[in-house]
Design a protein around this motif. Structure first.
Motif, PDB file in Angstrom:
ATOM      1  N   ASN A  78       0.821  -1.213   0.000  1.00  0.00           N
ATOM      2  CA  ASN A  78       0.000   0.000   0.000  1.00  0.00           C
ATOM      3  C   ASN A  78       0.852   1.259   0.000  1.00  0.00           C
ATOM      4  OD1 ASN A  78      -2.387  -1.394  -0.034  1.00  0.00           O
ATOM      5  ND2 ASN A  78      -2.642  -1.398   2.182  1.00  0.00           N
ATOM      6  N   THR A  79       1.980   1.217   0.722  1.00  0.00           N
ATOM      7  CA  THR A  79       2.874   2.373   0.760  1.00  0.00           C
ATOM      8  C   THR A  79       3.432   2.669  -0.623  1.00  0.00           C
ATOM      9  OG1 THR A  79       3.500   1.722   2.998  1.00  0.00           O
ATOM     10  CG2 THR A  79       4.906   3.331   1.892  1.00  0.00           C
ATOM     11  N   GLY A  80       3.925   1.634  -1.275  1.00  0.00           N
ATOM     12  CA  GLY A  80       4.478   1.823  -2.611  1.00  0.00           C
ATOM     13  C   GLY A  80       3.452   2.393  -3.572  1.00  0.00           C
ATOM     14  N   LEU A  81       2.247   1.856  -3.481  1.00  0.00           N
ATOM     15  CA  LEU A  81       1.176   2.304  -4.358  1.00  0.00           C
ATOM     16  C   LEU A  81       0.822   3.769  -4.086  1.00  0.00           C
ATOM     17  CD1 LEU A  81      -0.168   0.591  -6.460  1.00  0.00           C
ATOM     18  CD2 LEU A  81      -2.088   0.271  -4.912  1.00  0.00           C
ATOM     19  N   ALA A  82       0.745   4.124  -2.800  1.00  0.00           N
ATOM     20  CA  ALA A  82       0.410   5.507  -2.444  1.00  0.00           C
ATOM     21  C   ALA A  82       1.477   6.460  -2.974  1.00  0.00           C
ATOM     22  CB  ALA A  82       0.276   5.650  -0.933  1.00  0.00           C
ATOM     23  N   LEU A  83       2.752   6.057  -2.929  1.00  0.00           N
ATOM     24  CA  LEU A  83       3.825   6.921  -3.435  1.00  0.00           C
ATOM     25  C   LEU A  83       3.647   7.148  -4.941  1.00  0.00           C
ATOM     26  CD1 LEU A  83       6.917   5.485  -1.532  1.00  0.00           C
ATOM     27  CD2 LEU A  83       5.787   7.662  -1.160  1.00  0.00           C
ATOM     28  N   ILE A  84       3.268   6.094  -5.640  1.00  0.00           N
ATOM     29  CA  ILE A  84       3.091   6.224  -7.092  1.00  0.00           C
ATOM     30  C   ILE A  84       1.903   7.127  -7.407  1.00  0.00           C
ATOM     31  CG2 ILE A  84       2.539   4.972  -9.215  1.00  0.00           C
ATOM     32  CD1 ILE A  84       4.051   2.575  -8.029  1.00  0.00           C
ATOM     33  N   THR A  85       0.762   6.866  -6.764  1.00  0.00           N
ATOM     34  CA  THR A  85      -0.420   7.672  -7.095  1.00  0.00           C
ATOM     35  C   THR A  85      -0.248   9.112  -6.620  1.00  0.00           C
ATOM     36  OG1 THR A  85      -1.515   6.861  -5.107  1.00  0.00           O
ATOM     37  CG2 THR A  85      -2.059   5.779  -7.166  1.00  0.00           C
ATOM     38  N   ALA A  86       0.491   9.308  -5.512  1.00  0.00           N
ATOM     39  CA  ALA A  86       0.688  10.675  -5.018  1.00  0.00           C
ATOM     40  C   ALA A  86       1.393  11.517  -6.067  1.00  0.00           C
ATOM     41  CB  ALA A  86       1.501  10.666  -3.725  1.00  0.00           C
ATOM     42  N   ARG A  87       2.434  10.943  -6.701  1.00  0.00           N
ATOM     43  CA  ARG A  87       3.135  11.732  -7.715  1.00  0.00           C
ATOM     44  C   ARG A  87       2.294  11.884  -8.970  1.00  0.00           C
ATOM     45  NH1 ARG A  87       8.797  10.855 -11.058  1.00  0.00           N
ATOM     46  NH2 ARG A  87       8.173  12.320 -12.683  1.00  0.00           N
ATOM     47  N   LEU A  88       1.646  10.813  -9.393  1.00  0.00           N
ATOM     48  CA  LEU A  88       0.848  10.888 -10.621  1.00  0.00           C
ATOM     49  C   LEU A  88      -0.222  11.967 -10.516  1.00  0.00           C
ATOM     50  CD1 LEU A  88       0.369   7.153 -11.649  1.00  0.00           C
ATOM     51  CD2 LEU A  88       1.704   8.912 -12.824  1.00  0.00           C
ATOM     52  N   ASP A 143      -6.609  15.153 -13.014  1.00  0.00           N
ATOM     53  CA  ASP A 143      -7.811  14.438 -13.446  1.00  0.00           C
ATOM     54  C   ASP A 143      -7.855  13.024 -12.887  1.00  0.00           C
ATOM     55  OD1 ASP A 143      -6.484  16.237 -15.282  1.00  0.00           O
ATOM     56  OD2 ASP A 143      -8.337  16.149 -16.441  1.00  0.00           O
ATOM     57  N   LEU A 144      -6.686  12.547 -12.476  1.00  0.00           N
ATOM     58  CA  LEU A 144      -6.603  11.176 -11.987  1.00  0.00           C
ATOM     59  C   LEU A 144      -7.511  10.949 -10.780  1.00  0.00           C
ATOM     60  CD1 LEU A 144      -4.854   8.878 -13.030  1.00  0.00           C
ATOM     61  CD2 LEU A 144      -3.315   9.296 -11.126  1.00  0.00           C
ATOM     62  N   PRO A 173     -11.393   6.306  -8.258  1.00  0.00           N
ATOM     63  CA  PRO A 173     -12.485   5.517  -7.672  1.00  0.00           C
ATOM     64  C   PRO A 173     -12.916   4.360  -8.578  1.00  0.00           C
ATOM     65  CG  PRO A 173     -12.953   7.834  -7.462  1.00  0.00           C
ATOM     66  CD  PRO A 173     -11.722   7.730  -8.294  1.00  0.00           C
ATOM     67  N   PHE A 174     -12.818   4.551  -9.904  1.00  0.00           N
ATOM     68  CA  PHE A 174     -13.232   3.491 -10.819  1.00  0.00           C
ATOM     69  C   PHE A 174     -12.239   2.335 -10.812  1.00  0.00           C
ATOM     70  CE2 PHE A 174     -15.311   7.299 -12.311  1.00  0.00           C
ATOM     71  CZ  PHE A 174     -16.627   6.860 -12.358  1.00  0.00           C
ATOM     72  N   ILE A 175     -10.960   2.699 -10.756  1.00  0.00           N
ATOM     73  CA  ILE A 175      -9.935   1.650 -10.691  1.00  0.00           C
ATOM     74  C   ILE A 175     -10.130   0.847  -9.408  1.00  0.00           C
ATOM     75  CG2 ILE A 175      -7.454   1.230 -10.520  1.00  0.00           C
ATOM     76  CD1 ILE A 175      -7.050   3.791 -12.146  1.00  0.00           C
ATOM     77  N   SER A 176     -10.356   1.577  -8.322  1.00  0.00           N
ATOM     78  CA  SER A 176     -10.560   0.931  -7.041  1.00  0.00           C
ATOM     79  C   SER A 176     -11.787   0.017  -7.090  1.00  0.00           C
ATOM     80  CB  SER A 176     -10.709   2.022  -5.983  1.00  0.00           C
ATOM     81  OG  SER A 176     -10.994   1.479  -4.750  1.00  0.00           O
TER      82      SER A 176
END
Lengths: 264, 290
Positions: B180-190, B196-197, B202-205
């Motif tokens: 989850n940490t790794g994922l949060a780091l990726i989405t935080a930068r994106l 727009d992300l 929510p749809f991906i989730s």
């Protein structure tokens, strides 16, 4: 390194100043790309309707090649009208706003006096002292040691256990100032923070700023109050539309600035 | 240094000064993050405290909210759509699925906003920006720990008594947190690059929610070898949920899929390493206002 320290730009005392430079700002440009919505102000736009989308990105050139060198124990006032680029320059010096061109070098990382954004309104003053201190880079132990001083300085000991949202704006500002100045700063930037609180608190906070400067620090003071600039600064930068218009001794620059404003 | 110009002070010409605002090398950056661990902890704890402070039930909502969620899903899918057919201990199966998924989805969605919603903080104080997504995952972690207790209580309630295998909960939660940490780091930068992300996440989730076997059993509905099963088995969320159920629940349907440990660990480490480097690489970008 070869040769004597060269004379950097904008030194009001001319070449040969032997003091240690602490901040060297070298031809700094800052540009923002902003998505502009709505109609751009202009004289010849009668043909377009207001609701027509005329967006696109627009580049705002906030700083256009500013250079100067600050020395230790300098206390530098920064003046200029709203939107002239003062705050952008200060954020660039702290490294928070990246420069588009030019470079900024400093003896240690300059810090902005302000901790407000780290605090949480729903928490008590006590919790916020801890959180703000940690955000400034203090350790838990250092905060414990300074806790009493911070609370005393803020003057809100009776309310320190209440949520910050219940404080008046003056009380909040005092608490923020007390937390922010708890850390030792070598290079400190004060952006309009002295205009808060009542008369007594203002005097105490100005005294605190002078204390920091006397403790081997360099202080930048951004203000619209020429009185506090004259009281605390030995040198003034005047910025207008992103350009450094004048850099020199306080009285000289402030006089010129005030004159330019009284004769439109 | 030989480079000397008249009007400027080249970096090397001023002894003792360093460039402001440059991105530190990865090692120094991570050391700085470690130095800020007390800040990260305080941010996580105090945010939970502030969130719960204004509700009458306070901390209880942390447990109640996902349980009510599980209740709704159980009613709709288990009872109305009968996805519970053939699933042993369906209620415990569902609760473990929903609670674990919640940990993933909240880290994913709030982690994505960790920089953009703290713009004022990023622009006023200097600290490694990684502290913000880390504090968010830490916050979710602190909320997940009582959930593990709730999941265990449901397992026991359906007759699955604690055994030595339950100790595997510790590495499981650790791996899940790393992921989850790794994922949060990726989405935080994106999200910083593409605002727009936030509308898309929510749809991906939700797609993961319906395809990870939360209210139905993938093992029973799809035979090995089918495309869906192959994809699902390679998909980390399904692996974590299966491991969680295998640890807590007994019975032939919940035999430990040992190979999933390898997959889940590989996913977690890969995502964390990638996320750390990806996030660090844009460190200078986060303070910009455009």
């Amino acid at each position: 390194m070869a040769g004597p320290t060269e004379s950097p730009l904008g030194d009001p005392r001319g070449a040969g100043d032997a003091r240690r430079p602490v901040v060297v700002v070298d031809d700094v440009h800052v540009e923002y790309k902003v998505l502009s919505t709505g109609k751009r102000a202009g004289p010849a736009e009668t043909g377009r309707r207001l609701l027509q989308r005329s967006g696109g990105t627009r580049t705002v050139h906030a700083l256009k090649g500013v250079s100067f060198t600050a020395y230790e124990n300098d206390s530098i006032g920064v003046i200029g009208s709203n939107g002239s680029g003062k705050s952008t320059l200060m954020r660039a010096i702290t490294g928070l706003t990246p420069t588009s061109r030019g470079s900024i070098h400093a003896a240690s990382r300059p810090s902005m006096l302000g901790v407000g954004a780290a605090l949480i309104k729903d928490l008590s003053g006590e919790r916020n002292v801890i959180l703000g201190g940690l955000a400034l880079g203090l350790s838990r132990a250092e905060i414990e040691a300074k806790y009493e001083d911070i609370v005393d300085f803020s003057g809100i000991r009776d309310f320190i256990d209440l949520p910050m949202r219940t404080y008046s704006s003056g009380m909040t500002a005092r608490l923020k100032f007390a937390i922010a100045t708890a850390r030792d700063h070598e290079i400190l930037i004060v952006d309009e923070a002295l205009a808060v609180g009542d008369q007594a608190f203002r005097q105490r906070s100005e005294a605190r700023i002078r204390e920091i400067r006397d403790g081997a620090g360099t202080v930048f003071l951004v203000s619209h109050s020429m009185r506090s600039i004259r009281d605390t600064c030995n040198r003034v930068l005047w910025i207008d539309r992103g350009v450094l218009v004048m850099d020199g001794a306080t009285d000289e620059v402030v006089d010129a600035y005030e004159q330019s404003r009284s004769t439109p | 240094m030989s480079r000397q110009r008249v009007n400027t002070s080249p970096p090397s010409a001023v002894p003792g000064l360093t460039k402001v605002g440059g991105r530190p090398p990865l090692g120094a950056y991570l050391a700085d993050v470690v130095r800020h661990r007390e800040f990260i902890q305080a941010l996580a704890r105090f945010r939970i405290e502030a969130d719960n402070g204004r509700n009458r039930l306070g901390m209880a909502w942390v447990v109640l909210r996902p349980l009510l969620n599980a209740g709704v899903y159980g009613l709709v899918f288990g009872f109305v759509l009968q996805t519970s057919r053939g699933v042993d201990d369906f209620v415990a199966f569902l609760v473990i699925g929903v609670l674990m998924f919640e940990y993933f989805s909240t880290s994913f969605s709030t982690g994505a906003k960790s920089i953009t919603t703290n713009a004022a903080l990023v622009q006023s104080l200097a600290f490694p920006r990684m502290a913000l997504p880390l504090a968010l995952v830490a916050e979710r972690f602190l909320q997940f720990v009582p959930m593990v207790g709730v999941m265990a209580a449901f397992a026991i309630g359906y007759g699955n008594l604690p055994d030595l295998e339950w100790l595997l909960l510790v590495p499981l939660v650790a791996l899940f947190t790393v992921f989850n940490t790794g994922l949060a780091l990726i989405t935080a930068r994106l999200t910083v690059h593409f605002r727009d992300l936030t509308n898309l996440l929510p749809f991906i989730s939700r797609m993961f929610f319906y395809t990870s076997g939360i209210f139905y059993s993938i093992d029973q509905r799809f035979d090995p070898g089918t495309t869906f099963r192959t994809v699902a088995d390679a998909q980390p969320i399904h692996e974590f949920l299966s491991l969680g159920r295998a640890v807590l629940l007994d019975g032939p349907d919940y035999a430990m899929p040992w190979h999933f440990w390898g997959y889940a660990a590989a996913w977690s480490v890969a995502v964390l390493v990638l996320g750390t480097i990806f996030f660090w690489a844009a460190e200078e970008r986060y303070g910009r206002t455009d």
